[in-house]
Design an enzyme around this catalytic site. Structure first.
Site, PDB file in Angstrom:
ATOM      1  N   MET A   1       0.931  -1.081  -0.049  1.00  0.00           N
ATOM      2  CA  MET A   1       0.088  -0.169  -0.024  1.00  0.00           C
ATOM      3  C   MET A   1       0.815   1.243   0.111  1.00  0.00           C
ATOM      4  O   MET A   1       1.422   1.662   1.052  1.00  0.00           O
ATOM      5  CB  MET A   1      -0.816   0.123   1.236  1.00  0.00           C
ATOM      6  CG  MET A   1      -2.094  -1.403   1.118  1.00  0.00           C
ATOM      7  SD  MET A   1      -3.025  -1.194   2.446  1.00  0.00           S
ATOM      8  CE  MET A   1      -4.046   0.282   2.239  1.00  0.00           C
TER       9      MET A   1
ATOM     10  N   LEU B   1       6.025   0.948   3.045  1.00  0.00           N
ATOM     11  CA  LEU B   1       7.339   1.187   3.142  1.00  0.00           C
ATOM     12  C   LEU B   1       7.655   2.723   3.175  1.00  0.00           C
ATOM     13  O   LEU B   1       7.254   3.431   2.046  1.00  0.00           O
ATOM     14  CB  LEU B   1       8.249   0.784   2.171  1.00  0.00           C
ATOM     15  CG  LEU B   1       8.233  -0.893   1.869  1.00  0.00           C
ATOM     16  CD1 LEU B   1       9.075  -1.257   0.717  1.00  0.00           C
ATOM     17  CD2 LEU B   1       8.468  -1.593   3.295  1.00  0.00           C
TER      18      LEU B   1
ATOM     19  N   CYS C   1      13.960   0.375  -8.022  1.00  0.00           N
ATOM     20  CA  CYS C   1      12.800   0.213  -6.661  1.00  0.00           C
ATOM     21  C   CYS C   1      12.162  -1.196  -6.738  1.00  0.00           C
ATOM     22  O   CYS C   1      12.120  -1.662  -5.801  1.00  0.00           O
ATOM     23  CB  CYS C   1      12.271   1.536  -6.744  1.00  0.00           C
ATOM     24  SG  CYS C   1      11.188   1.511  -5.299  1.00  0.00           S
TER      25      CYS C   1
ATOM     26  N   CYS D   1       9.428   9.332  -7.926  1.00  0.00           N
ATOM     27  CA  CYS D   1       8.756   9.700  -6.710  1.00  0.00           C
ATOM     28  C   CYS D   1       9.749  10.618  -6.105  1.00  0.00           C
ATOM     29  O   CYS D   1       9.057  11.643  -5.312  1.00  0.00           O
ATOM     30  CB  CYS D   1       8.273   8.637  -5.889  1.00  0.00           C
ATOM     31  SG  CYS D   1       9.378   7.222  -5.376  1.00  0.00           S
TER      32      CYS D   1
END
Length: 378
Positions: free
Chosen positions: A24, A49, A117, A214
């Site tokens: 999530m 995370l 990632c 991000c």
């Protein structure tokens, strides 16, 4: 009301005896996946995370796994009545993703941190956490499809909605990971996912999508690299492929292969593009568009998904590129990718992802290129 399709979880037996862990991020996609998982009747656990410093990230727009996003994920879990845990992975994320991103730019390559990632923090670490929790699968909000082939092996396929497809970023997913992962949104268009979030009463139903990278605020890659590697702004010469020095640049981190704008070398008879970044000499090499034409590329760290394949294939060398017909030569983890027609803007550091129709065969990292004009070898 939108009746949820729960077939994407593909778990055998009584779902009430199953346990699903959901990654999530705090966005609408992973929140809907959590809602779908809970609707199966399985015990559902959400994991988030934390990848940034809370204070620095709390107001960052378009991010994921940051301060506000963590609160959104927790609110969704509360609404759904599922357990939710947050794990601090800031150091791991910085070392395996952010620092590598900076080092790749410093070396004259064009990195793709989203793949790194997925390879490390999001899949390897989260998957291990899910297994430690005794889960039957790890579900994510990626827009891809997991298809079980005729031989019983898990295959990765494009999403039905081409505008949302994220398969390019998941080429490094291993067979073992594919067996454990579930992607319930791969067959859905984004508007339907938002409508489902609304039906579930989730506050994130209208939340904007996160940006591709991000941790890069406002798309300013150079500022991120400078923070990690303060010497990143060391300048050098802008040199034409014929050897003429045309000007000076302010650092390799400001340029990528195929770039045309921002060179600040006006007065040229034809438009010039970046055709090579030489980290050793700190030179930006430029030339006409024809100099970008690539006939082959050396691919390293090859990964294959779902078994062998020997039919016709295509390759995407950028996330937004059109798939191009290719052949592949050699064996092992290093291969030579040959384009049947010249391909433009192929950049070391990017990924070459192989497709057979909608199926993702795998891919690898572009280590070097072979231009159509041999004198321009990068």
């Amino acid at each position: 009301m939108h009746s949820p399709d729960l077939s994407g979880f593909q778990l055998d037996g009584d779902m009430k005896a199953r346990r699903i862990v959901v990654a999530m991020s705090g966005g609408v996609d992973s929140s809907v996946v959590a809602g779908l998982a809970a609707a199966t009747g399985a015990e559902t656990i959400g994991i988030t995370l934390q990848l940034y410093d809370h204070g620095a990230a709390v107001k960052r727009a378009g991010s994921c796994c940051a301060g506000q996003d963590i609160r959104d994920a927790r609110a969704v879990a509360d609404r759904l009545g599922i357990a939710h845990y947050v794990f601090d992975h800031e150091s791991r994320f910085r070392e395996s993703v952010v620092e590598r991103f900076a080092d790749e730019y410093m070396a004259g390559r064009t990195p793709i941190p989203c793949i790194q990632c997925n390879m490390g923090v999001k899949f390897t670490d989260l998957l291990q956490m899910a297994r430690d929790l005794g889960a039957d699968c790890l579900a994510t909000g990626h827009y891809v499809r997991r298809v079980v082939g005729a031989d019983g092996r898990s295959e990765l396929h494009r999403a039905h909605d081409p505008a949302r497809d994220q398969s390019y970023f998941l080429f490094a997913t291993t067979d073992d990971q594919m067996d454990f992962l579930r992607f319930p949104l791969g067959g859905l268009p984004k508007p339907q996912v938002r409508a489902m979030a609304q039906d579930m009463g989730l506050t994130v139903a209208a939340k904007p999508d996160s940006q591709d990278i991000c941790f890069v605020p406002d798309g300013d890659y150079a500022s991120v690299v400078r923070k990690v590697r303060p010497d990143a702004d060391t300048g050098g010469e802008i040199v034409h492929i014929d050897g003429r020095v045309l000007g000076e640049h302010k650092g390799l981190i400001h340029y990528t292969i195929g770039q045309r704008k921002g060179l600040e070398i006006g007065g040229q008879p034809v438009p010039l593009y970046v055709v090579k970044l030489d980290a050793d000499t700190r030179r930006v090499i430029v030339g006409p568009r024809s100099a970008l034409a690539t006939r082959a590329a050396q691919i390293v760290d090859m990964n294959w998904i779902g078994g062998s394949y020997d039919g016709p294939m295509e390759a995407k060398v950028r996330s937004l590129a059109r798939p191009a017909p290719v052949t592949i030569e050699g064996s092992g983890a290093s291969r030579r990718l040959v384009f049947l027609q010249p391909e433009y803007g192929v950049a070391p550091g990017q990924a070459a992802v192989l497709y057979a129709g909608d199926r993702v065969l795998g891919g690898g990292w572009i280590a070097s290129t072979e231009p159509v004009e041999p004198a321009l070898a990068a």
